[in-house]
Design a protein around this motif. Structure first.
Motif, PDB file in Angstrom:
ATOM      1  N   VAL A  62     -10.913   6.906  15.763  1.00 49.98           N
ATOM      2  CA  VAL A  62     -12.083   6.392  16.463  1.00 49.98           C
ATOM      3  C   VAL A  62     -12.021   6.875  17.909  1.00 49.98           C
ATOM      4  CG1 VAL A  62     -13.287   4.300  17.210  1.00 49.98           C
ATOM      5  CG2 VAL A  62     -12.132   4.354  14.982  1.00 49.98           C
ATOM      6  N   THR A  63     -13.107   7.456  18.398  1.00 44.53           N
ATOM      7  CA  THR A  63     -13.178   7.875  19.797  1.00 44.53           C
ATOM      8  C   THR A  63     -14.236   7.038  20.506  1.00 44.53           C
ATOM      9  OG1 THR A  63     -14.796   9.624  19.347  1.00 44.53           O
ATOM     10  CG2 THR A  63     -12.472  10.241  19.279  1.00 44.53           C
ATOM     11  N   ILE A  64     -13.894   6.631  21.724  1.00 41.75           N
ATOM     12  CA  ILE A  64     -14.798   5.798  22.515  1.00 41.75           C
ATOM     13  C   ILE A  64     -14.707   6.253  23.963  1.00 41.75           C
ATOM     14  CG2 ILE A  64     -15.256   3.441  23.317  1.00 41.75           C
ATOM     15  CD1 ILE A  64     -14.190   2.394  20.694  1.00 41.75           C
ATOM     16  N   ASP A  65     -15.820   6.185  24.681  1.00 36.96           N
ATOM     17  CA  ASP A  65     -15.812   6.614  26.076  1.00 36.96           C
ATOM     18  C   ASP A  65     -15.130   5.580  26.980  1.00 36.96           C
ATOM     19  OD1 ASP A  65     -17.681   4.615  26.391  1.00 36.96           O
ATOM     20  OD2 ASP A  65     -19.333   5.935  26.887  1.00 36.96           O
ATOM     21  N   ALA A  66     -14.930   5.960  28.226  1.00 36.47           N
ATOM     22  CA  ALA A  66     -14.131   5.163  29.163  1.00 36.47           C
ATOM     23  C   ALA A  66     -14.689   3.761  29.406  1.00 36.47           C
ATOM     24  CB  ALA A  66     -13.986   5.905  30.487  1.00 36.47           C
ATOM     25  N   MET A  67     -15.995   3.618  29.450  1.00 35.11           N
ATOM     26  CA  MET A  67     -16.572   2.308  29.733  1.00 35.11           C
ATOM     27  C   MET A  67     -16.200   1.272  28.667  1.00 35.11           C
ATOM     28  SD  MET A  67     -20.507   1.453  30.469  1.00 35.11           S
ATOM     29  CE  MET A  67     -21.161  -0.156  30.141  1.00 35.11           C
ATOM     30  N   ARG A  68     -15.978   1.729  27.464  1.00 31.54           N
ATOM     31  CA  ARG A  68     -15.681   0.818  26.364  1.00 31.54           C
ATOM     32  C   ARG A  68     -14.183   0.761  26.024  1.00 31.54           C
ATOM     33  NH1 ARG A  68     -20.016   3.322  27.327  1.00 31.54           N
ATOM     34  NH2 ARG A  68     -21.922   2.210  27.000  1.00 31.54           N
ATOM     35  N   THR A  69     -13.349   1.325  26.886  1.00 29.67           N
ATOM     36  CA  THR A  69     -11.903   1.264  26.692  1.00 29.67           C
ATOM     37  C   THR A  69     -11.443  -0.130  27.075  1.00 29.67           C
ATOM     38  OG1 THR A  69     -11.603   3.625  27.059  1.00 29.67           O
ATOM     39  CG2 THR A  69      -9.683   2.244  27.411  1.00 29.67           C
ATOM     40  N   CYS A 118     -15.484   0.708   7.368  1.00 25.99           N
ATOM     41  CA  CYS A 118     -14.213   1.027   6.720  1.00 25.99           C
ATOM     42  C   CYS A 118     -13.585   2.153   7.537  1.00 25.99           C
ATOM     43  CB  CYS A 118     -14.448   1.467   5.274  1.00 25.99           C
ATOM     44  SG  CYS A 118     -12.923   1.927   4.443  1.00 25.99           S
ATOM     45  N   LEU A 119     -12.534   1.835   8.278  1.00 24.89           N
ATOM     46  CA  LEU A 119     -11.953   2.796   9.219  1.00 24.89           C
ATOM     47  C   LEU A 119     -10.552   3.259   8.835  1.00 24.89           C
ATOM     48  CD1 LEU A 119     -13.006   1.078  12.560  1.00 24.89           C
ATOM     49  CD2 LEU A 119     -14.085   3.041  11.453  1.00 24.89           C
ATOM     50  N   GLU A 120     -10.001   2.734   7.770  1.00 23.08           N
ATOM     51  CA  GLU A 120      -8.616   3.063   7.424  1.00 23.08           C
ATOM     52  C   GLU A 120      -8.407   4.577   7.371  1.00 23.08           C
ATOM     53  OE1 GLU A 120      -5.254   2.028   4.079  1.00 23.08           O
ATOM     54  OE2 GLU A 120      -7.044   0.786   4.229  1.00 23.08           O
ATOM     55  N   GLY A 121      -7.416   5.045   8.135  1.00 21.90           N
ATOM     56  CA  GLY A 121      -7.087   6.460   8.165  1.00 21.90           C
ATOM     57  C   GLY A 121      -7.971   7.294   9.077  1.00 21.90           C
ATOM     58  N   ASP A 154      -6.628   4.943  13.930  1.00 21.78           N
ATOM     59  CA  ASP A 154      -6.103   5.397  15.209  1.00 21.78           C
ATOM     60  C   ASP A 154      -7.268   5.561  16.174  1.00 21.78           C
ATOM     61  OD1 ASP A 154      -3.285   5.713  14.555  1.00 21.78           O
ATOM     62  OD2 ASP A 154      -3.946   7.342  13.245  1.00 21.78           O
ATOM     63  N   TYR A 155      -6.947   5.696  17.445  1.00 26.30           N
ATOM     64  CA  TYR A 155      -8.026   5.826  18.416  1.00 26.30           C
ATOM     65  C   TYR A 155      -7.681   6.817  19.515  1.00 26.30           C
ATOM     66  CZ  TYR A 155      -5.151   2.487  21.039  1.00 26.30           C
ATOM     67  OH  TYR A 155      -4.115   1.841  21.672  1.00 26.30           O
ATOM     68  N   ILE A 156      -8.739   7.348  20.115  1.00 26.20           N
ATOM     69  CA  ILE A 156      -8.662   8.141  21.334  1.00 26.20           C
ATOM     70  C   ILE A 156      -9.648   7.477  22.288  1.00 26.20           C
ATOM     71  CG2 ILE A 156      -9.071  10.372  22.421  1.00 26.20           C
ATOM     72  CD1 ILE A 156      -8.544  11.646  19.651  1.00 26.20           C
ATOM     73  N   LEU A 157      -9.111   6.837  23.310  1.00 30.73           N
ATOM     74  CA  LEU A 157      -9.940   6.140  24.275  1.00 30.73           C
ATOM     75  C   LEU A 157      -9.803   6.833  25.623  1.00 30.73           C
ATOM     76  CD1 LEU A 157      -9.021   2.451  23.363  1.00 30.73           C
ATOM     77  CD2 LEU A 157     -10.877   3.833  22.458  1.00 30.73           C
ATOM     78  N   GLN A 158     -10.906   7.068  26.273  1.00 31.63           N
ATOM     79  CA  GLN A 158     -10.890   7.730  27.579  1.00 31.63           C
ATOM     80  C   GLN A 158     -10.505   6.734  28.665  1.00 31.63           C
ATOM     81  OE1 GLN A 158     -14.438   9.861  28.543  1.00 31.63           O
ATOM     82  NE2 GLN A 158     -14.623  10.730  26.524  1.00 31.63           N
ATOM     83  N   ARG A 210      -7.235  -3.198  19.871  1.00 27.20           N
ATOM     84  CA  ARG A 210      -6.574  -4.070  18.872  1.00 27.20           C
ATOM     85  C   ARG A 210      -7.355  -4.091  17.558  1.00 27.20           C
ATOM     86  NH1 ARG A 210      -4.920  -7.272  23.394  1.00 27.20           N
ATOM     87  NH2 ARG A 210      -6.886  -8.387  23.424  1.00 27.20           N
ATOM     88  N   LYS A 211      -8.668  -4.162  17.667  1.00 30.57           N
ATOM     89  CA  LYS A 211      -9.521  -4.208  16.472  1.00 30.57           C
ATOM     90  C   LYS A 211      -9.363  -2.920  15.656  1.00 30.57           C
ATOM     91  CE  LYS A 211     -12.436  -6.893  15.786  1.00 30.57           C
ATOM     92  NZ  LYS A 211     -12.590  -8.102  14.953  1.00 30.57           N
TER      93      LYS A 211
END
Length: 120
Positions: A53-60, A47-50, A74-78, A66-67
């Motif tokens: 999500v942070t993910i490292d560069a390899m998984r950007t 359950c991610l609403e609100g 919201d997300y912060i992707l490297q 989109r998911k």
């Protein structure tokens, strides 16, 4: 008794909350795949609403972004130099649309800072 060399480690994807120091969940990565395929499955069960999500560069990846959006988060992707087109697009966006003043003027005003990590 098995020797340690015969035992393969379990590869997992984890989600946690920083504020609570709490692991929200883990999902094993199948031996025949990788995290990039496992993360969207994992996002489906969270359950991610609100949330952010942070993910490292390899998984950007576009599909992962989109998911996260689909889950109303919201997300912060490297981004690193190995994704040069994406890096160029981001740099152009900030230069043309975000920083309408010259960088040196922004730096003097304390409104611009660039950090390049060369250790990775």
């Amino acid at each position: 008794m098995e020797e340690a060399g015969d035992i393969k480690p379990i590869h997992t994807v984890s989600a946690w909350t920083v504020e609570s120091s709490l692991v929200l969940g883990q999902l094993c990565v199948d031996e025949k795949t990788n995290e990039i395929k496992t993360i969207p499955e994992f996002l489906d069960i969270l359950c991610l609403e609100g949330c952010i999500v942070t993910i490292d560069a390899m998984r950007t990846q576009k599909g992962i972004a989109r998911k996260i959006i689909h889950k109303n988060a919201d997300y912060i992707l490297q981004v690193k130099g190995n994704q040069q087109t994406l890096m160029d697009d981001i740099q152009e966006y900030f230069e043309k649309d975000v920083f309408t003043e010259k960088k040196d003027a922004l730096e003097k005003a304390g409104r611009y800072y660039k950090d390049l990590c060369k250790e990775h």
